[in-house]
Design an enzyme around this catalytic site. Structure first.
Site, PDB file in Angstrom:
ATOM      1  N   ARG A  71     -22.281  -8.442  23.848  1.00 38.68           N
ATOM      2  CA  ARG A  71     -22.191  -8.095  25.078  1.00 38.68           C
ATOM      3  C   ARG A  71     -22.668  -6.390  24.423  1.00 38.68           C
ATOM      4  O   ARG A  71     -23.118  -5.142  25.669  1.00 38.68           O
ATOM      5  CB  ARG A  71     -21.184  -8.217  25.195  1.00 38.68           C
ATOM      6  CG  ARG A  71     -20.646  -8.819  26.457  1.00 38.68           C
ATOM      7  CD  ARG A  71     -19.053  -8.818  26.627  1.00 38.68           C
ATOM      8  NE  ARG A  71     -18.417 -10.013  25.287  1.00 38.68           N
ATOM      9  CZ  ARG A  71     -17.232  -9.783  25.042  1.00 38.68           C
ATOM     10  NH1 ARG A  71     -16.173  -9.392  25.983  1.00 38.68           N
ATOM     11  NH2 ARG A  71     -16.509 -10.989  23.623  1.00 38.68           N
ATOM     12  N   GLU A 108      -9.901 -11.307  16.117  1.00 41.57           N
ATOM     13  CA  GLU A 108      -8.480 -11.497  16.786  1.00 41.57           C
ATOM     14  C   GLU A 108      -8.386 -12.213  16.903  1.00 41.57           C
ATOM     15  O   GLU A 108      -7.165 -12.954  17.015  1.00 41.57           O
ATOM     16  CB  GLU A 108      -8.792 -10.892  18.314  1.00 41.57           C
ATOM     17  CG  GLU A 108      -7.358 -10.106  18.536  1.00 41.57           C
ATOM     18  CD  GLU A 108      -7.554  -9.453  20.038  1.00 41.57           C
ATOM     19  OE1 GLU A 108      -8.698  -8.910  21.011  1.00 41.57           O
ATOM     20  OE2 GLU A 108      -6.758  -8.911  21.158  1.00 41.57           O
TER      21      GLU A 108
HETATM   22  O1  LIG Z   1     -12.882  -5.429  17.731  1.00 42.35           O
HETATM   23  P1  LIG Z   1     -12.717  -6.651  17.311  1.00 42.35           P
HETATM   24  O2  LIG Z   1     -11.804  -7.106  16.956  1.00 42.35           O
HETATM   25  O3  LIG Z   1     -13.848  -6.183  16.681  1.00 42.35           O
HETATM   26  O4  LIG Z   1     -13.115  -7.402  18.549  1.00 42.35           O
HETATM   27  C1  LIG Z   1     -14.299  -6.636  19.283  1.00 42.35           C
HETATM   28  C2  LIG Z   1     -15.441  -7.676  19.714  1.00 42.35           C
HETATM   29  O5  LIG Z   1     -15.218  -8.978  19.723  1.00 42.35           O
HETATM   30  C3  LIG Z   1     -16.472  -9.248  21.256  1.00 42.35           C
HETATM   31  O6  LIG Z   1     -17.233 -10.111  21.138  1.00 42.35           O
HETATM   32  P2  LIG Z   1     -17.232 -11.803  20.487  1.00 42.35           P
HETATM   33  O7  LIG Z   1     -16.867 -11.651  18.957  1.00 42.35           O
HETATM   34  O8  LIG Z   1     -16.251 -11.792  21.061  1.00 42.35           O
HETATM   35  O9  LIG Z   1     -18.998 -12.426  20.747  1.00 42.35           O
HETATM   36  P3  LIG Z   1     -19.259 -12.059  22.200  1.00 42.35           P
HETATM   37  O10 LIG Z   1     -19.702 -10.976  22.620  1.00 42.35           O
HETATM   38  O11 LIG Z   1     -20.884 -13.010  21.551  1.00 42.35           O
HETATM   39  O12 LIG Z   1     -18.864 -12.166  22.979  1.00 42.35           O
HETATM   40  C4  LIG Z   1     -16.658  -7.538  21.821  1.00 42.35           C
HETATM   41  O13 LIG Z   1     -17.692  -8.167  22.305  1.00 42.35           O
HETATM   42  C5  LIG Z   1     -16.877  -7.041  20.017  1.00 42.35           C
HETATM   43  O14 LIG Z   1     -18.267  -6.694  19.844  1.00 42.35           O
HETATM   44  N1  LIG Z   2      -9.596  -8.536  24.517  1.00 43.59           N
HETATM   45  C1  LIG Z   2     -10.566  -9.334  24.336  1.00 43.59           C
HETATM   46  N2  LIG Z   2     -11.287  -9.225  25.579  1.00 43.59           N
HETATM   47  C2  LIG Z   2     -12.672  -9.197  25.670  1.00 43.59           C
HETATM   48  N3  LIG Z   2     -12.475  -9.261  24.588  1.00 43.59           N
HETATM   49  C3  LIG Z   2     -12.589  -9.484  23.502  1.00 43.59           C
HETATM   50  N4  LIG Z   2     -12.946  -9.479  22.281  1.00 43.59           N
HETATM   51  C4  LIG Z   2     -12.106  -9.584  21.031  1.00 43.59           C
HETATM   52  N5  LIG Z   2     -11.083  -9.175  21.838  1.00 43.59           N
HETATM   53  C5  LIG Z   2     -11.588  -9.192  22.931  1.00 43.59           C
END
Ligand SMILES: O=P(O)(O)OC[C@H]1O[C@H](OP(=O)(O)OP(=O)(O)O)[C@H](O)[C@@H]1O
Ligand SMILES: Nc1ncnc2[nH]cnc12
Length: 163
Positions: A71, A108
Site C-alpha cells: 500500500r 500484527e
Molecule cells: O505497523 P505494522 O504492525 O508493521 O503494520 C503496518 C503494515 O501492515 C500493512 O501491510 P501488510 O504487511 O498487511 O501488507 P500489504 O500492504 O501487502 O497488504 C500496512 O500496509 C503496513 O505496511
Molecule cells: N489494523 C490494520 N488495518 C489495516 N492494515 C493493517 N496491517 C496491519 N494492521 C492493520
C-alpha cells in the site's frame, strides 16, 4: 506521524478521515482493519491526502521516497513525482531481480520480510518512508533498519495510525 497531526489543511483532514473505512475482525478476530480502498474511491480525499504530504515535504530537500509494498506503492509515487524525488520500492521477498539487502519483522498478524536493491538509496540521500498505516510499527522499523545501514537521513509518514 499520521495525516491528522501537525496541522495541514484542517478542513481536508475531516474529509480524509471520513473517507477511510474500519472493518472489525478482519482478517482475524480482534483486528480493526483500517481500509484505505474507500479513500481511493474518493478522488478529492485521495488528492487531498497526497497534497498534504507534498505541502509538508516539498521544501525539505527530500531526495528519495521509499515506499513499502503494497500500500506504500499507492501513496509514495505521486508524492515522489510532485516533489521531484526518486522512488524506491521496498518489496516482499524474492520480487527484486538485483542484489538485495533484507530485513525480517513481526506483524500484527504474522511475520514478513522486506527487501531493497543495493545502491538504490545512497549515502547522503534524504529519505522519506511512506506507507498507508502504522500498527505495531514493525514494518516501519524494518524499513528504517534497511535504510539505516547507510549514511541516510530518514523521516517517515503513514496515512493512518492504527494503534
Ligand atoms: O505497523 P505494522 O504492525 O508493521 O503494520 C503496518 C503494515 O501492515 C500493512 O501491510 P501488510 O504487511 O498487511 O501488507 P500489504 O500492504 O501487502 O497488504 C500496512 O500496509 C503496513 O505496511
Ligand atoms: N489494523 C490494520 N488495518 C489495516 N492494515 C493493517 N496491517 C496491519 N494492521 C492493520
Amino acid at each position: 506521524m499520521s495525516a491528522g497531526e501537525n496541522g495541514g489543511s484542517g478542513g481536508c483532514i475531516n474529509g480524509i478521515k471520513s473517507a477511510l473505512r474500519v472493518i472489525p475482525n478482519f482478517p482475524k478476530p480482534g483486528i480493526m482493519f483500517q481500509d484505505i480502498t474507500t479513500l481511493l474511491l474518493d478522488p478529492k480525499a485521495f488528492k487531498d491526502t497526497i497534497d498534504l504530504f507534498v505541502e509538508r515535504y516539498k521544501d525539505k530537500d527530500i531526495s528519495v521516497i521509499v515506499g513499502i509494498e503494497a500500500r506504500g506503492f499507492i501513496f509514495g509515487p505521486p508524492i515522489a513525482l510532485a516533489i521531484g524525488a526518486k522512488f524506491v520500492p521496498l518489496r516482499k521477498p524474492k520480487k527484486l531481480p538485483g542484489e538485495v539487502i533484507s530485513e525480517k519483522y513481526i506483524l500484527e498478524y504474522g511475520s514478513d520480510c522486506l527487501e531493497m536493491h543495493v545502491g538504490a538509496v545512497e549515502s547522503g540521500d534524504r529519505a522519506l518512508v511512506v506507507d498507508d498505516l502504522v500498527a505495531t510499527g514493525g514494518t516501519l522499523c524494518a524499513a528504517m533498519n534497511l535504510l539505516g545501514s547507510g549514511a541516510v537521513e530518514i523521516t517517515r509518514e503513514a496515512i493512518v495510525r492504527a494503534c
